[in-house]
Write an enzyme that holds these catalytic residues in place. Structure first.
Site, PDB file in Angstrom:
ATOM      1  N   HIS A 141       0.844  -1.200   0.000  1.00  0.00           N
ATOM      2  CA  HIS A 141       0.000   0.000   0.000  1.00  0.00           C
ATOM      3  C   HIS A 141       0.880   1.252   0.000  1.00  0.00           C
ATOM      4  O   HIS A 141       1.963   1.253   0.580  1.00  0.00           O
ATOM      5  CB  HIS A 141      -0.933  -0.009   1.205  1.00  0.00           C
ATOM      6  CG  HIS A 141      -1.888  -1.168   1.179  1.00  0.00           C
ATOM      7  ND1 HIS A 141      -2.478  -1.678   2.308  1.00  0.00           N
ATOM      8  CD2 HIS A 141      -2.338  -1.940   0.149  1.00  0.00           C
ATOM      9  CE1 HIS A 141      -3.265  -2.687   1.981  1.00  0.00           C
ATOM     10  NE2 HIS A 141      -3.186  -2.870   0.676  1.00  0.00           N
ATOM     11  N   HIS A 192      -9.709  -3.084  -6.992  1.00  0.00           N
ATOM     12  CA  HIS A 192      -9.170  -4.148  -7.847  1.00  0.00           C
ATOM     13  C   HIS A 192      -9.068  -5.467  -7.062  1.00  0.00           C
ATOM     14  O   HIS A 192      -8.380  -6.390  -7.482  1.00  0.00           O
ATOM     15  CB  HIS A 192      -7.804  -3.759  -8.444  1.00  0.00           C
ATOM     16  CG  HIS A 192      -6.807  -3.245  -7.452  1.00  0.00           C
ATOM     17  ND1 HIS A 192      -6.016  -2.137  -7.717  1.00  0.00           N
ATOM     18  CD2 HIS A 192      -6.468  -3.635  -6.205  1.00  0.00           C
ATOM     19  CE1 HIS A 192      -5.228  -1.906  -6.672  1.00  0.00           C
ATOM     20  NE2 HIS A 192      -5.476  -2.815  -5.752  1.00  0.00           N
ATOM     21  N   LEU A 204       2.250   0.528 -11.217  1.00  0.00           N
ATOM     22  CA  LEU A 204       3.225  -0.524 -11.574  1.00  0.00           C
ATOM     23  C   LEU A 204       4.257  -0.703 -10.464  1.00  0.00           C
ATOM     24  O   LEU A 204       4.295  -1.712  -9.794  1.00  0.00           O
ATOM     25  CB  LEU A 204       3.870  -0.184 -12.915  1.00  0.00           C
ATOM     26  CG  LEU A 204       2.880  -0.161 -14.091  1.00  0.00           C
ATOM     27  CD1 LEU A 204       3.499   0.455 -15.340  1.00  0.00           C
ATOM     28  CD2 LEU A 204       2.357  -1.557 -14.388  1.00  0.00           C
ATOM     29  N   MET A 263       7.051   2.014  -7.714  1.00  0.00           N
ATOM     30  CA  MET A 263       7.302   3.390  -7.283  1.00  0.00           C
ATOM     31  C   MET A 263       8.128   4.211  -8.270  1.00  0.00           C
ATOM     32  O   MET A 263       8.103   5.445  -8.219  1.00  0.00           O
ATOM     33  CB  MET A 263       7.986   3.391  -5.914  1.00  0.00           C
ATOM     34  CG  MET A 263       9.341   2.714  -5.889  1.00  0.00           C
ATOM     35  SD  MET A 263      10.198   2.872  -4.301  1.00  0.00           S
ATOM     36  CE  MET A 263       9.147   1.988  -3.178  1.00  0.00           C
ATOM     37  N   HIS A 265      -3.921  -5.248 -12.362  1.00  0.00           N
ATOM     38  CA  HIS A 265      -4.037  -4.263 -11.282  1.00  0.00           C
ATOM     39  C   HIS A 265      -2.681  -3.678 -10.927  1.00  0.00           C
ATOM     40  O   HIS A 265      -2.597  -2.789 -10.082  1.00  0.00           O
ATOM     41  CB  HIS A 265      -4.686  -4.880 -10.046  1.00  0.00           C
ATOM     42  CG  HIS A 265      -3.751  -5.579  -9.111  1.00  0.00           C
ATOM     43  ND1 HIS A 265      -2.941  -6.624  -9.507  1.00  0.00           N
ATOM     44  CD2 HIS A 265      -3.502  -5.391  -7.788  1.00  0.00           C
ATOM     45  CE1 HIS A 265      -2.242  -7.042  -8.474  1.00  0.00           C
ATOM     46  NE2 HIS A 265      -2.547  -6.319  -7.411  1.00  0.00           N
TER      47      HIS A 265
END
Length: 459
Positions: A207, A309, A344, A346, A367
């Protein structure tokens, strides 16, 4: 006057029925109408479970939207395909699909990340997992400096375990609290407590809070990625217990992780309602962070959109279990406000996509970038100090860890090659990129376990 012998729950158990919610209503009807003999037997057939369902040994086909481009990916694709073959044997499943970011996530037969399984009139809690409604939200901040947005967002967001202290909690919507209290699956003190304290928190793992600039407009955009935190985890836990009860009666051969709750039952309808409540909470969780950041900066949002997602989507009698797959089809999103988001890693742009349903994508896209190896494998594969690896992989980016400890398993090298995922999105017609959010920086939880509070106390 002769006393009538009343039928009791013990009598029903002796007749082969297992204790269930329907006992009370049925016993009242039986005794009020003095049912005996054939009349009693005929009435009770209404409560008999059908004969147990065996596994579906006829091959249920699923679409494969992934191809291996190196040896490591060959192993990954084989593992993902093998687990989907087993999952398709679940009696309720009618079709499925795997995406370019697919990777295994448990014992064989467990839905992989980057997978979609379509069930007929059944909800499988194990196929949405504990992180219910993991989702992404974007807000367009206009021409505000990316650094200013990231700095302010860092002062507002919350990563790591647990929730906010009482004096730093966001105001909880009363209408949402009423919905939680009215739902069988959510109405307990634990759910209500975490619903309050976890609002405005992002957890850990993959996250993030990402800030970048639109390739099209140059505007600064903030994107948050998280799920339903403790509220969703508690619903998942309770849902799995109910599903297991049904599995033992309906299909003992089905793998435990693929147990289901029939939708046409009281439990099924209530669980579906609970999922929608958790979806509302998760969207509100995103909004709290975005609104507070805008307010502290003193600016108005230019635009905003979001999508989950990791959720269950309903279309008629079919339930689409997306375990890490982005819905393209508008029918899956009643509150759609714009295109969808595919992050995708960072160091790469967040893709803003639109697309249509095809026979091979079932209305979904990837996702993210997914993984070719576990976190442990990735950690062992890296040589050098954490600082050197971090500096090399985040060059020219403002990457921050909330715990102030580097999590090497969230660096770009932990994920699949982003160019490969984009190429396969194009090859398999999995959405068209309409804009990109070019990376400035991001915040993640980091390795919060290294200096966890209980370790500090021990020292």
């Amino acid at each position: 006057m002769e006393n009538k012998k009343r039928i009791t729950g013990e009598d029903l158990i002796k007749m082969g029925y297992k204790p269930a919610k329907w006992f009370k209503e049925a016993l009242n009807f039986i005794n009020d109408n003095d049912l005996k003999g054939n009349a009693l037997t005929t009435y009770l057939t209404n409560f008999k479970f059908p004969e147990p369902l065996g596994l579906n040994n006829n091959k249920v086909l699923f679409n494969i939207n992934i191809k291996a481009e190196n040896e490591i990916e060959e192993v990954n694709v084989k593992n993902v395909t093998d687990t989907m073959v087993e999952l398709m044997k679940t009696p309720t499943i009618v079709s499925g699909v795997i995406m370019p970011d697919a990777c295994p996530t448990g014992p064989i037969g467990t839905i992989p990340v980057g997978g979609v399984a379509v069930a007929n009139n059944a909800i499988h809690p194990g196929m949405h997992s504990a992180d219910i409604c993991c989702s992404v939200m974007l807000t367009d901040f206009g021409k505000v400096s990316p650094k200013d947005v990231l700095d302010v967002a860092q002062s507002i967001t919350h990563f790591g375990p647990g929730g906010r202290s009482r004096d730093s909690q966001f105001r909880f919507p009363s209408d949402l609290l009423e919905e939680i209290e009215a739902n069988y699956f959510l109405n307990n003190q634990k759910c209500i407590s975490v619903a309050r304290s976890h609002l405005g928190t992002q957890g850990d793992g993959n996250h993030f809070l990402f800030v970048g600039t639109s390739k099209k407009t140059g505007n600064t955009m903030m994107i948050t990625h998280h799920g339903s935190r403790g509220l969703g985890a508690n619903l998942y836990s309770k849902g799995m217990k109910v599903a297991e009860r049904f599995r033992k009666e309906l299909s003992p051969e089905t793998l435990k992780q693929n147990a289901w709750i029939p939708f046409n039952t009281e439990e099924g309808e209530e669980y579906w309602k609970a999922l929608q409540i958790v979806r509302k909470w998760t969207k509100k969780n995103h909004e709290c962070l975005h609104h507070a950041t805008l307010e502290k900066l003193g600016v108005e949002k230019k635009n905003r959109y979001w999508n989950e997602h990791n959720f269950v989507f309903k279309d008629g009698d079919l339930f689409y279990h997306a375990k890490g797959a982005t819905p393209l089809d508008k029918k899956f999103m009643p509150d759609i406000t714009g295109p969808r988001l595919i992050p995708l890693n960072m160091a790469e742009p967040v893709l803003i996509v639109e697309g249509e349903t095809t026979s091979t994508n079932l209305g979904f896209a990837p996702h993210g970038a997914g993984r070719n190896m576990s976190r442990t494998q990735h950690r062992k594969s890296k040589l050098g100090t954490l600082e050197d690896i971090f500096n090399e992989e985040t060059k020219n980016l403002d990457v921050r860890f909330y715990s102030n400890e580097i999590d090497i398993t969230e660096l770009p090298s932990a994920y699949k090659n982003a160019a490969s995922v984009r190429r396969q999105m194009n090859d398999f017609d999995l959405g068209k990129v309409v804009d990109e959010v070019l990376p400035y920086g991001c915040i993640m939880a980091g390795n919060w376990k290294k200096n966890a509070p209980w370790k500090k106390k021990r020292k």
